[in-house]
Design an enzyme around this catalytic site. Structure first.
Site, PDB file in Angstrom:
ATOM      1  N   LYS A  74      46.303  51.633  43.189  1.00  0.00           N
ATOM      2  CA  LYS A  74      47.027  50.565  43.902  1.00  0.00           C
ATOM      3  C   LYS A  74      48.532  50.780  43.754  1.00  0.00           C
ATOM      4  CE  LYS A  74      46.812  45.462  44.120  1.00  0.00           C
ATOM      5  NZ  LYS A  74      46.245  44.274  43.417  1.00  0.00           N
ATOM      6  N   LEU A 122      51.385  40.432  46.872  1.00  0.00           N
ATOM      7  CA  LEU A 122      50.210  40.765  46.047  1.00  0.00           C
ATOM      8  C   LEU A 122      49.249  39.586  45.908  1.00  0.00           C
ATOM      9  CD1 LEU A 122      51.970  42.781  43.191  1.00  0.00           C
ATOM     10  CD2 LEU A 122      50.353  43.724  44.851  1.00  0.00           C
ATOM     11  N   SER A 145      43.811  41.376  46.490  1.00  0.00           N
ATOM     12  CA  SER A 145      44.962  42.135  46.905  1.00  0.00           C
ATOM     13  C   SER A 145      44.777  43.641  46.767  1.00  0.00           C
ATOM     14  CB  SER A 145      46.184  41.697  46.104  1.00  0.00           C
ATOM     15  OG  SER A 145      46.061  42.069  44.750  1.00  0.00           O
ATOM     16  N   ILE A 196      44.303  38.770  39.482  1.00  0.00           N
ATOM     17  CA  ILE A 196      44.752  37.524  38.842  1.00  0.00           C
ATOM     18  C   ILE A 196      44.037  36.321  39.456  1.00  0.00           C
ATOM     19  CG2 ILE A 196      46.730  37.004  40.354  1.00  0.00           C
ATOM     20  CD1 ILE A 196      48.366  36.453  37.762  1.00  0.00           C
ATOM     21  N   GLY A 197      43.198  36.614  40.480  1.00  0.00           N
ATOM     22  CA  GLY A 197      42.452  35.528  41.118  1.00  0.00           C
ATOM     23  C   GLY A 197      41.242  36.057  41.870  1.00  0.00           C
ATOM     24  N   GLY A 198      41.036  37.378  41.739  1.00  0.00           N
ATOM     25  CA  GLY A 198      39.915  38.004  42.449  1.00  0.00           C
ATOM     26  C   GLY A 198      40.299  39.324  43.074  1.00  0.00           C
ATOM     27  N   SER A 199      41.488  39.809  42.794  1.00  0.00           N
ATOM     28  CA  SER A 199      42.065  40.932  43.545  1.00  0.00           C
ATOM     29  C   SER A 199      41.412  42.285  43.306  1.00  0.00           C
ATOM     30  CB  SER A 199      43.568  41.019  43.252  1.00  0.00           C
ATOM     31  OG  SER A 199      44.251  40.008  43.952  1.00  0.00           O
TER      32      SER A 199
END
EC number: 3.5.1.4
Lengths: 549, 549
Positions: B134, B183, B209, B230-233
């Site tokens: 990434k 992001l 992301s 950080i939330g599902g990325s």
């Protein structure tokens, strides 16, 4: 004259203390030493108030006490009563307590004795060990004021996680202890229960913020105590009072249920850790008893890192930090470090000098991060009750800028904090240094109200390195510690250095203060650091009494 | 027409990409499928552009590749060339890359081959494994824009810590991949290199992301990739693209050198972790290769927790979370969970239903903590270049209140975050549940620009639980997944539920999307979670193809 509202509230705190003192063991005023008597450390023996057996019991370490109880030689009940009696004397001389827990402690000790009688076994590794507890560590259904009048009625609904684990291990809590307003002095006075004194010299502070604990373990009111530390608050009072103390790496010991105004603040992690009257071994006993219960299984902020048993060998490199590059330590401290160096070299330990790494920068980062909100929340705590700020409270608040940091500014500092910690770790490795032996403070023990310089301890909060305090065995001696001709020529490097150096006008100001040493290890090497502290102390104490370095 | 200044800057990013593409392997426009062709997953085989050997190589897992290279059957050079060729095709079809590293990768592969030839040994456990990266994970002397035009000239001075460790283990980095502006979309488009497409259906997003990584592993441009979460990325793109992904517990994998605008932010810890084309086993390979190098010795924010080898047994309890109590998953997801339940029960696994615990509250806490500064720093990043905010950027920023939280308000939320995590952990224990099997998202894969609901993944960031994604083996099938009469009667619980449910107007919108499952384990049980994911996948895939549940 009518009392202000905050004074009425503060009186409640004093009432809790007053009512809790077991009156039967109070010393009549006439038998107490004069308030002008500075050193009261030998009063328990000299006064004849404690029996020989009680003096023997209160002279034992936690490890020894557990050993004797395990052999049936001592009962938990007589142990806790001996320490409560000594605590009552300590309270009358030093004002170190906020609340006695005599009835509960004796009842619990009896239960432990019954268990032992019934099973022939101890309940756990801390069976019957009396432990004093800093006030802001919450007890179920008891008030917890954290040094603020505003919280005088704040009742905790659960025992702190750490207390539950210690109780599981057999500990008995017999007294809660004093702390400064705001919890952020390396001194110990507040507007509720007042000022705690140093048992070695009552014109000196016991240090802070775990100052009540310092007095407790220094006066042997408890073999073990519990302090908290975000800039030296375990280590400073342990050092000033001639005791032992340990700041573990952050997020190893359980923090849940420890009350602070700024709960949830994590720019700098406070830690909780043991203080002791007698030995490094007791600090290990405490740590192992707690971490063997895997507290991270319930308190998920903690690191799942079990406690290892470690024994130090002489195959290690100890670096001595004579001076942090910012503030010169007073002559007694340097004398103790010189003695330590000689003994360590004689014992075959590799000793090098430690060139400090940007300690001023370290201080700037950590001190900015104590109050990213410009101490707004703490000032709010003062406003809530109307109590006045004490001078050292203002001193601590002044570390912050008057305007809160933005979140972005705080993030930059947090990132710098992490980089600084990484750099310190890399430096230790590059230099092949296992442990750093250093002062705990520029002074052996600060004169009351003069504890202004924190960075001999705060630097290891900044780098999150485990650090232990042990007494060097030396005390400030006006003959040995007078300023030399060379000392008198010392030109301070800056205003802070000058301020701290000028405090040492004469050794008499610090008479009888114990001289402590601090040993810090690498991040997360808590077990190794305590093991090294034990070995280093053994080596240094080998024939301390004859040493006149 | 002259370009705006931000457009000129953005062009630089496109130039970097354009210049880096190895032209010799580009497919002539005439041989590419029509842009209207949705599903291009089989294009590499159908087009005849890759040789049988290259198709075989790119079909292997990292573990298999290392095995073949260890036997001398494959060379690192031919492996990396095969994956670069496939990546070039992937780029032309999906726009997933930001920069090719073909020359460096081939040179490194040759070194590895020479090492093998010389010594008969592999360099390490990832010898010759091509890994896509990434973009915001920094490479020495390369630009790192993190999806913002403002940072188009930001040159990283060192390789990220994780890249150094992977390189030590023998990995070869051949392509850097796309990410959304800020992001913070579970989608993948920015104003620099544009929008990445889903290989299974190019009207769908690859997720975000780490969307470029999703396309990379989904299209087999790399056997392993590196995402951040950080939330599902990590998990969302792994799920949407039919790949594998793992979010470890925070502070296990090294983060140093991963560039983000808000460096130092720690209200919610982002993590970095592996994504894979082929197997859970590869994710374990990655984790072990990294953690066996003890990254916490240099990056002291990390936990000193070694990687353990764990094998799962059927003696475990898996709870199925059919619905998070907030947003109902689309019918294909429920079909996959039903299939999973049946297979697990048939295999003798104890399966129970998971009653979600205050997921709405969890979302409120985590979403408030993403931008405690009201997204001020992120908006500043947009202002710096003048680039416009993309719709999903505004969407993410809208999680925050317009006015920054005070530090005190953030601390209260941080404390609630910790308590919530503790409560979730306690609940898992009380219910005797080892793992929670759940959707990764309400949709199998969101339609481009429609990825609005994060909390099937973010909840495990909130509780800091390790979570793995694996494909169920099923894909959205218009015949099987039409709304039933009962579905049509569903009355959404709230506006969010309604919005998400209404997106499923017809299964045709989601045609061919792979249906993933997510398995989450207890905090810090990373090894156990991956081992369980492996076993559960094996059981579910036993005879998936014949299943028509």
């Amino acid at each position: 004259m009518s009392l202000n509202s905050w004074e009425r509230k503060a009186q409640k705190g004093r009432d809790i203390l007053e009512q809790s003192i077991p009156k039967q063991w109070m010393v009549p005023q006439s038998q107490l030493p004069l308030v002008t008597q500075k050193n009261v450390i030998d009063f328990p023996r000299q006064s004849g108030l404690l029996s020989e057996r009680e003096l023997m019991i209160t002279g034992l370490s936690a490890t020894e006490l557990v050993g004797e109880m395990g052999k049936g030689i001592l009962t938990a009940e007589e142990v806790v009563i001996a320490f409560i009696k000594r605590s009552v004397i300590g309270q009358q001389l030093l004002n170190f307590a906020t609340e006695f827990l005599a009835d509960e402690a004796i009842a619990r000790a009896r239960e432990l004795d019954q268990h032992y009688k019934r099973t022939g076994k101890l309940v756990g590794p801390l069976h019957g060990v009396p432990i004093s507890v800093k006030e802001h560590i919450g007890f179920k259904n008891k008030t917890c004021n954290t040094g603020y009048v505003a919280w005088i009625d704040n009742v905790t609904t659960e025992d702190a996680h750490l207390l539950r684990l210690l109780a599981n291990a057999g500990a008995v809590f017999h007294v809660r202890t004093n702390q400064p307003q705001s919890l952020m002095h390396l001194c110990c006075s507040n507007n509720i229960t007042g000022t705690t004194l140093n048992p070695h010299n009552r014109t000196l502070t016991p240090g802070g913020s775990s100052g009540g604990e310092g007095a407790s373990v220094g006066f042997k009111c408890a073999p073990l105590g519990i302090g908290t530390d975000i800039g030296g608050s375990i280590r400073c009072p342990a050092a000033f009072c001639g005791g032992y103390g340990f700041r573990p790496t952050a997020m190893r010991n359980p923090m849940a249920g420890i009350e602070v105004a700024c709960i949830g603040q994590e720019t700098i992690h406070g830690v909780v850790g043991p203080m002791g009257s007698s030995s490094i071994e007791d600090l290990e006993l405490f740590q192992k008893a707690v971490l063997d219960q895997e507290p991270w299984e319930d308190e998920t902020s903690l690191m799942p890192v079990p406690w290892k048993s470690v024994t130090a060998t002489r195959d290690m490199t100890v670096a001595i930090m004579w001076d942090d590059g910012c503030v010169r330590p007073h002559p007694p401290i340097t004398r103790a470090l010189r003695m330590a160096k000689e003994k360590l070299l004689a014992a075959g330990i590799k000793v090098v000098d430690w060139e400090p790494y940007k300690h001023q920068r370290g201080w700037e980062i950590i001190s900015s991060l104590y109050y990213p909100d410009g101490a707004a929340l703490q000032r709010q705590m003062l406003r809530e009750s109307g109590e006045p700020a004490r001078p050292l409270t203002e001193w601590a608040f002044s570390y912050s800028r008057p305007i809160p940091l933005t979140h972005s500014e705080a993030w930059v500092l947090q990132h710098e904090r992490d980089l600084y910690r990484d750099e310190y770790q890399a430096l230790l490795k590059r230099r092949g240094v296992d442990f750093i032996l250093s002062p705990a403070n520029p002074a052996a023990a600060a004169v009351m109200g003069e504890s202004h310089y924190w960075n001999y301890t705060a630097i290891w909060n900044m780098t999150d390195m485990p650090a232990a305090i042990f007494p060097s065995g030396l005390t400030v001696d006006p003959d040995l510690d007078a300023l030399t001709a060379q000392d008198k020529k010392y030109i301070p490097r800056n205003e802070v250095d000058e301020r701290e150096w000028n405090k040492y006008q004469s050794p008499q100001r610090y008479e009888s203060a114990p001289i402590a040493l601090q040993i810090a290890g690498r991040h997360f090497k808590d077990e190794e650091t305590l093991a090294a502290a034990k070995l280093v102390e053994e080596i240094i104490k080998g024939d301390t009494k004859s040493s006149k370095l």
